[in-house]
Design a protein around this motif. Structure first.
Motif, PDB file in Angstrom:
ATOM      1  N   SER A 187       0.839  -1.207   0.000  1.00 43.23           N
ATOM      2  CA  SER A 187       0.000   0.000   0.000  1.00 43.23           C
ATOM      3  C   SER A 187       0.870   1.253   0.000  1.00 43.23           C
ATOM      4  CB  SER A 187      -0.961   0.005   1.183  1.00 43.23           C
ATOM      5  OG  SER A 187      -0.297   0.278   2.403  1.00 43.23           O
ATOM      6  N   LEU A 188       2.001   1.217   0.693  1.00 42.63           N
ATOM      7  CA  LEU A 188       2.925   2.357   0.693  1.00 42.63           C
ATOM      8  C   LEU A 188       3.595   2.508  -0.667  1.00 42.63           C
ATOM      9  CD1 LEU A 188       4.702   2.032   4.169  1.00 42.63           C
ATOM     10  CD2 LEU A 188       2.689   3.406   3.572  1.00 42.63           C
ATOM     11  N   LEU A 189       4.086   1.398  -1.218  1.00 41.64           N
ATOM     12  CA  LEU A 189       4.791   1.445  -2.495  1.00 41.64           C
ATOM     13  C   LEU A 189       3.866   1.854  -3.636  1.00 41.64           C
ATOM     14  CD1 LEU A 189       7.020  -1.715  -2.053  1.00 41.64           C
ATOM     15  CD2 LEU A 189       7.774   0.669  -2.018  1.00 41.64           C
ATOM     16  N   ASN A 190       2.595   1.527  -3.523  1.00 46.35           N
ATOM     17  CA  ASN A 190       1.623   1.892  -4.562  1.00 46.35           C
ATOM     18  C   ASN A 190       1.333   3.390  -4.593  1.00 46.35           C
ATOM     19  OD1 ASN A 190       1.322  -0.671  -5.629  1.00 46.35           O
ATOM     20  ND2 ASN A 190      -0.375  -1.191  -4.261  1.00 46.35           N
ATOM     21  N   LYS A 191       1.825   4.125  -3.610  1.00 47.30           N
ATOM     22  CA  LYS A 191       1.637   5.581  -3.582  1.00 47.30           C
ATOM     23  C   LYS A 191       2.627   6.289  -4.514  1.00 47.30           C
ATOM     24  CE  LYS A 191      -0.342   5.635   1.032  1.00 47.30           C
ATOM     25  NZ  LYS A 191      -1.625   6.266   0.861  1.00 47.30           N
ATOM     26  N   ALA A 192       3.553   5.528  -5.074  1.00 51.87           N
ATOM     27  CA  ALA A 192       4.508   6.076  -6.042  1.00 51.87           C
ATOM     28  C   ALA A 192       4.267   5.399  -7.381  1.00 51.87           C
ATOM     29  CB  ALA A 192       5.938   5.821  -5.576  1.00 51.87           C
ATOM     30  N   SER A 193       4.492   6.122  -8.450  1.00 54.49           N
ATOM     31  CA  SER A 193       4.332   5.510  -9.764  1.00 54.49           C
ATOM     32  C   SER A 193       5.661   4.910 -10.203  1.00 54.49           C
ATOM     33  CB  SER A 193       3.836   6.530 -10.777  1.00 54.49           C
ATOM     34  OG  SER A 193       4.783   7.565 -10.906  1.00 54.49           O
ATOM     35  N   GLY A 194       5.577   3.925 -11.063  1.00 52.17           N
ATOM     36  CA  GLY A 194       6.774   3.310 -11.624  1.00 52.17           C
ATOM     37  C   GLY A 194       7.343   2.179 -10.799  1.00 52.17           C
ATOM     38  N   ILE A 195       6.584   1.694  -9.805  1.00 49.44           N
ATOM     39  CA  ILE A 195       7.054   0.590  -8.968  1.00 49.44           C
ATOM     40  C   ILE A 195       6.144  -0.606  -9.155  1.00 49.44           C
ATOM     41  CG2 ILE A 195       7.421  -0.216  -6.603  1.00 49.44           C
ATOM     42  CD1 ILE A 195       8.194   2.608  -5.828  1.00 49.44           C
ATOM     43  N   GLN A 196       6.760  -1.751  -9.401  1.00 47.61           N
ATOM     44  CA  GLN A 196       6.043  -3.021  -9.466  1.00 47.61           C
ATOM     45  C   GLN A 196       6.494  -3.841  -8.258  1.00 47.61           C
ATOM     46  OE1 GLN A 196       6.841  -5.289 -13.009  1.00 47.61           O
ATOM     47  NE2 GLN A 196       5.754  -7.093 -12.273  1.00 47.61           N
ATOM     48  N   VAL A 197       5.561  -4.515  -7.582  1.00 44.09           N
ATOM     49  CA  VAL A 197       5.876  -5.257  -6.371  1.00 44.09           C
ATOM     50  C   VAL A 197       5.528  -6.726  -6.555  1.00 44.09           C
ATOM     51  CG1 VAL A 197       5.456  -5.473  -3.890  1.00 44.09           C
ATOM     52  CG2 VAL A 197       5.391  -3.212  -4.971  1.00 44.09           C
ATOM     53  N   SER A 198       6.455  -7.590  -6.167  1.00 42.99           N
ATOM     54  CA  SER A 198       6.211  -9.035  -6.117  1.00 42.99           C
ATOM     55  C   SER A 198       6.415  -9.493  -4.683  1.00 42.99           C
ATOM     56  CB  SER A 198       7.169  -9.787  -7.039  1.00 42.99           C
ATOM     57  OG  SER A 198       6.903  -9.481  -8.387  1.00 42.99           O
ATOM     58  N   SER A 199       5.775 -10.618  -4.325  1.00 42.83           N
ATOM     59  CA  SER A 199       5.827 -11.106  -2.957  1.00 42.83           C
ATOM     60  C   SER A 199       6.290 -12.543  -2.885  1.00 42.83           C
ATOM     61  CB  SER A 199       4.432 -11.024  -2.315  1.00 42.83           C
ATOM     62  OG  SER A 199       3.998  -9.702  -2.216  1.00 42.83           O
ATOM     63  N   ALA A 200       7.000 -12.846  -1.807  1.00 42.72           N
ATOM     64  CA  ALA A 200       7.355 -14.214  -1.454  1.00 42.72           C
ATOM     65  C   ALA A 200       7.119 -14.355   0.045  1.00 42.72           C
ATOM     66  CB  ALA A 200       8.814 -14.514  -1.803  1.00 42.72           C
ATOM     67  N   MET A 201       6.549 -15.468   0.469  1.00 43.75           N
ATOM     68  CA  MET A 201       6.163 -15.645   1.861  1.00 43.75           C
ATOM     69  C   MET A 201       7.263 -16.246   2.738  1.00 43.75           C
ATOM     70  SD  MET A 201       3.308 -14.198   1.916  1.00 43.75           S
ATOM     71  CE  MET A 201       2.815 -14.555   3.594  1.00 43.75           C
ATOM     72  N   ASP A 202       8.367 -16.647   2.139  1.00 45.80           N
ATOM     73  CA  ASP A 202       9.504 -17.125   2.918  1.00 45.80           C
ATOM     74  C   ASP A 202      10.750 -17.068   2.044  1.00 45.80           C
ATOM     75  OD1 ASP A 202       9.839 -19.706   1.451  1.00 45.80           O
ATOM     76  OD2 ASP A 202       7.968 -20.255   2.430  1.00 45.80           O
ATOM     77  N   GLY A 203      11.895 -17.340   2.651  1.00 46.51           N
ATOM     78  CA  GLY A 203      13.152 -17.244   1.921  1.00 46.51           C
ATOM     79  C   GLY A 203      13.244 -18.186   0.738  1.00 46.51           C
ATOM     80  N   ALA A 204      12.710 -19.394   0.889  1.00 43.67           N
ATOM     81  CA  ALA A 204      12.769 -20.362  -0.213  1.00 43.67           C
ATOM     82  C   ALA A 204      11.986 -19.854  -1.421  1.00 43.67           C
ATOM     83  CB  ALA A 204      12.247 -21.726   0.250  1.00 43.67           C
ATOM     84  N   GLN A 205      10.792 -19.311  -1.183  1.00 47.43           N
ATOM     85  CA  GLN A 205      10.007 -18.734  -2.284  1.00 47.43           C
ATOM     86  C   GLN A 205      10.733 -17.536  -2.889  1.00 47.43           C
ATOM     87  OE1 GLN A 205       6.032 -17.660  -1.142  1.00 47.43           O
ATOM     88  NE2 GLN A 205       5.405 -19.773  -0.717  1.00 47.43           N
TER      89      GLN A 205
END
Length: 126
Positions: free
Chosen positions: A19-37
């Motif tokens: 939600s914080l990163l979406n306040k800026a344009s030009g940023i794409q966010v990916s997620s991983a739920m642990d180190g292996a992912q």
């Protein structure tokens, strides 16, 4: 597009950080739920920045960082954690993190750290 990978086991941290990163344009966010992912994501994609949690099941932050370095990935890493001892901070800086960010953090701190480690400024709506 500036691509950030969040590696953290807490869904609320993902939602808050996105939600914080979406306040800026030009940023794409990916997620991983642990180190292996996270390591799998790094094999499949290029990222411009990694936000890495310290305490996670399966593969914690320090062990994930070690594996990232073995993969010869040069992406800057910001360690995010509640650990605030001088020893912990120094240990991670010595291990190769670009910066250390205490949880909970604000939008200003997040973008200040991103700017510091990448040299890029992202104007954002507060």
């Amino acid at each position: 597009m500036f691509h950030i990978l969040i590696i953290d086991d807490t869904r609320s941290v993902h939602a808050f950080t996105k939600s914080l990163l979406n306040k800026a344009s030009g940023i794409q966010v990916s997620s991983a739920m642990d180190g292996a992912q996270g390591l799998e994501a790094l094999k499949e994609n290029h990222f411009d920045l990694i936000l890495l949690d310290w305490e996670m099941p399966i593969l914690n932050g320090p062990d994930t960082l070690e594996q990232i370095k073995k993969m010869d990935v040069s992406t800057p890493v910001i360690m995010t954690t509640t650990r605030n001892s001088v020893e912990d901070i120094q240990r991670m800086l010595d291990a190769g993190v670009s910066e250390y960010m205490m949880k909970p953090f604000t939008i200003d701190i997040l973008f200040e750290k991103i700017s510091y480690v990448t040299g890029k400024n992202f104007p954002y709506a507060a």
